[in-house]
Motif scaffolding. Structure first.
Motif, PDB file in Angstrom:
ATOM      1  N   ASP A  16     -11.474   4.894  13.784  1.00  0.00           N
ATOM      2  CA  ASP A  16     -11.310   6.081  12.953  1.00  0.00           C
ATOM      3  C   ASP A  16     -11.775   7.359  13.647  1.00  0.00           C
ATOM      4  O   ASP A  16     -12.108   8.339  12.984  1.00  0.00           O
ATOM      5  CB  ASP A  16     -12.027   5.907  11.614  1.00  0.00           C
TER       6      ASP A  16
ATOM      7  N   LEU B  83       0.867  -1.174   0.000  1.00  0.00           N
ATOM      8  CA  LEU B  83       0.000   0.000   0.000  1.00  0.00           C
ATOM      9  C   LEU B  83       0.905   1.226   0.000  1.00  0.00           C
ATOM     10  O   LEU B  83       1.463   1.631   1.024  1.00  0.00           O
ATOM     11  CB  LEU B  83      -0.924  -0.012   1.219  1.00  0.00           C
TER      12      LEU B  83
ATOM     13  N   PRO C 224      -2.759   6.218   0.151  1.00  0.00           N
ATOM     14  CA  PRO C 224      -4.205   5.953   0.229  1.00  0.00           C
ATOM     15  C   PRO C 224      -4.788   5.684  -1.157  1.00  0.00           C
ATOM     16  O   PRO C 224      -4.540   6.417  -2.113  1.00  0.00           O
ATOM     17  CB  PRO C 224      -4.755   7.254   0.832  1.00  0.00           C
ATOM     18  N   GLY C 225      -5.502   4.573  -1.251  1.00  0.00           N
ATOM     19  CA  GLY C 225      -6.148   4.226  -2.501  1.00  0.00           C
ATOM     20  C   GLY C 225      -5.241   3.670  -3.566  1.00  0.00           C
ATOM     21  O   GLY C 225      -5.665   3.531  -4.727  1.00  0.00           O
TER      22      GLY C 225
ATOM     23  N   TYR D 233       2.758   6.229   5.041  1.00  0.00           N
ATOM     24  CA  TYR D 233       2.870   5.370   3.864  1.00  0.00           C
ATOM     25  C   TYR D 233       4.279   5.521   3.278  1.00  0.00           C
ATOM     26  O   TYR D 233       4.932   6.534   3.492  1.00  0.00           O
ATOM     27  CB  TYR D 233       1.817   5.773   2.828  1.00  0.00           C
TER      28      TYR D 233
ATOM     29  N   LEU E 115      -7.018   2.543   6.535  1.00  0.00           N
ATOM     30  CA  LEU E 115      -5.695   2.600   5.912  1.00  0.00           C
ATOM     31  C   LEU E 115      -5.811   2.796   4.411  1.00  0.00           C
ATOM     32  O   LEU E 115      -5.029   3.537   3.804  1.00  0.00           O
ATOM     33  CB  LEU E 115      -4.922   1.312   6.213  1.00  0.00           C
ATOM     34  N   TRP E 116      -6.763   2.120   3.788  1.00  0.00           N
ATOM     35  CA  TRP E 116      -6.983   2.250   2.346  1.00  0.00           C
ATOM     36  C   TRP E 116      -7.476   3.656   2.000  1.00  0.00           C
ATOM     37  O   TRP E 116      -7.011   4.275   1.043  1.00  0.00           O
ATOM     38  CB  TRP E 116      -7.998   1.204   1.895  1.00  0.00           C
ATOM     39  N   GLU E 117      -8.375   4.173   2.813  1.00  0.00           N
ATOM     40  CA  GLU E 117      -8.931   5.496   2.549  1.00  0.00           C
ATOM     41  C   GLU E 117      -7.959   6.615   2.905  1.00  0.00           C
ATOM     42  O   GLU E 117      -7.967   7.674   2.278  1.00  0.00           O
ATOM     43  CB  GLU E 117     -10.224   5.678   3.342  1.00  0.00           C
ATOM     44  N   GLY E 118      -7.136   6.398   3.939  1.00  0.00           N
ATOM     45  CA  GLY E 118      -6.199   7.399   4.413  1.00  0.00           C
ATOM     46  C   GLY E 118      -6.731   8.176   5.601  1.00  0.00           C
ATOM     47  O   GLY E 118      -7.902   8.562   5.634  1.00  0.00           O
ATOM     48  N   ARG E 119      -5.889   8.354   6.602  1.00  0.00           N
ATOM     49  CA  ARG E 119      -6.183   9.187   7.757  1.00  0.00           C
ATOM     50  C   ARG E 119      -4.916   9.990   8.071  1.00  0.00           C
ATOM     51  O   ARG E 119      -3.803   9.539   7.777  1.00  0.00           O
ATOM     52  CB  ARG E 119      -6.573   8.345   8.985  1.00  0.00           C
TER      53      ARG E 119
ATOM     54  N   ARG F   3     -15.195  -0.839   0.518  1.00  0.00           N
ATOM     55  CA  ARG F   3     -15.571   0.544   0.803  1.00  0.00           C
ATOM     56  C   ARG F   3     -16.988   0.852   0.345  1.00  0.00           C
ATOM     57  O   ARG F   3     -17.774   1.482   1.048  1.00  0.00           O
ATOM     58  CB  ARG F   3     -14.589   1.508   0.137  1.00  0.00           C
TER      59      ARG F   3
END
Length: 306
Positions: A225, A17, A20-21, A63, A54-58, A292
């Motif tokens: 989150d 990864l 994000p995305g 990363y 994690l995939w969406e990002g915070r 998602r």
């Protein structure tokens, strides 16, 4: 022997990864097991809802992640013994993983050929062990995804009356197939045990309202989150027992994994109806997008590893 001595370093394919995305496929040296470790040739890995942030990002994540992360629901074949196993590894979006010999559980022949995201099933078994559900209880399960539908089956197998709640018609239909009733609306204070199984504010609100006086609220969803709010005055007045059903003891992870293998082998739970989407490793990003967006009919995606 080193590459400089004339032998090429063996490599493996892994998903990383990068941002994000965005996953990328990379070549990495195949890990070598040390003392007390074993090498597993992974066949697949489930995609966990807890990894969605994690995939969406915070803002608090960094990363790129390590190659193979955040895959943690892997299964495969132990290289030395040839036996099929479920593993506890945080980097299972890869062709190989090295794990402690204490972090593998053998899969019986009854499960041959079946995907087995064992760590994900272990979470449900551990949450159920903390729930105190018994025969004759009325149990409300709020959130009918992978975790909720496993808990529907476990509670029903224990002799409880199970009520399932979801916003998706396909999930409600599957919950009914697996032994639950699906009332059109949640009735406040109607349940001995209420299980929150989606990890969002809305399901926490509903589950909290379902508990009877001296009932038990089991928080099985993964809330990672941000903060949550709840009506502590109401919870306090009803005298609720509130259980955070997440384990952080590695020995309990293994206990849950063994229990999950036993439950699947004995028929207490069916995994096949819940494994609705299967994608190859190079499409791991698409698997996360399915998670998602949760199209109608989606429960859980697994990634097959070449």
């Amino acid at each position: 022997m080193t590459a400089a001595a004339g032998t090429a370093v063996r490599t493996m394919l892994a998903a990383r990864l990068a941002a994000p995305g965005r996953f990328e496929l990379v070549r990495e040296p195949t890990p070598e097991p040390g003392h007390g470790e074993t090498l597993v040739r992974l066949q697949g890995c489930g995609v966990c809802a807890s990894s969605l942030p994690l995939w969406e990002g915070r803002p608090w994540f960094s990363y790129p992640l390590d190659p193979g992360a955040p895959g943690h629901e892997g299964w495969g074949v132990e290289v030395e013994s040839g036996r099929r196993v479920a593993v506890l590894s945080p980097r299972a979006f890869a062709q190989y993983a090295v794990v402690s010999e204490r972090e593998v559980v053998a899969l019986p022949s009854a499960l041959d050929g079946m995907p087995f995201p064992g760590e994900a099933a272990a979470c449900a078994l551990n949450a159920f062990a903390r729930s105190g559900i018994g025969r004759g209880d009325t149990v409300g399960v709020v959130g009918a995804g992978w975790l909720g539908l496993l808990l529907v089956q476990l509670a029903s197998s224990a002799g409880a009356r199970v009520l399932a709640f979801s916003r998706r018609d396909s999930s409600l239909a599957l919950a009914r197939d697996l032994g639950a009733e699906t009332p059109p609306e949640p009735e406040p204070e109607s349940c001995d045990v209420a299980i929150e199984a989606a990890g969002v504010q809305g399901t926490l609100d509903v589950a909290g309202s379902l508990c009877r006086v001296r009932g038990r609220l089991v928080i099985a969803g993964y809330h990672q989150d941000g903060p949550r709010t709840f009506d502590l005055q109401s919870w306090n007045w009803r005298g609720l027992d509130v259980v955070n059903a997440h384990e952080r003891d590695p020995q309990l992870y293994l206990r849950g994994l063994r229990a999950a293998v036993d439950a699947a082998t004995s028929g207490r739970v069916e995994l096949d109806p819940l494994l609705t989407h299967e994608l190859p490793l190079e499409r791991v990003g698409d698997a996360f997008e399915l998670l998602r967006t949760r199209p109608e009919g989606f429960v859980k995606a697994v990634v097959r590893i070449p």
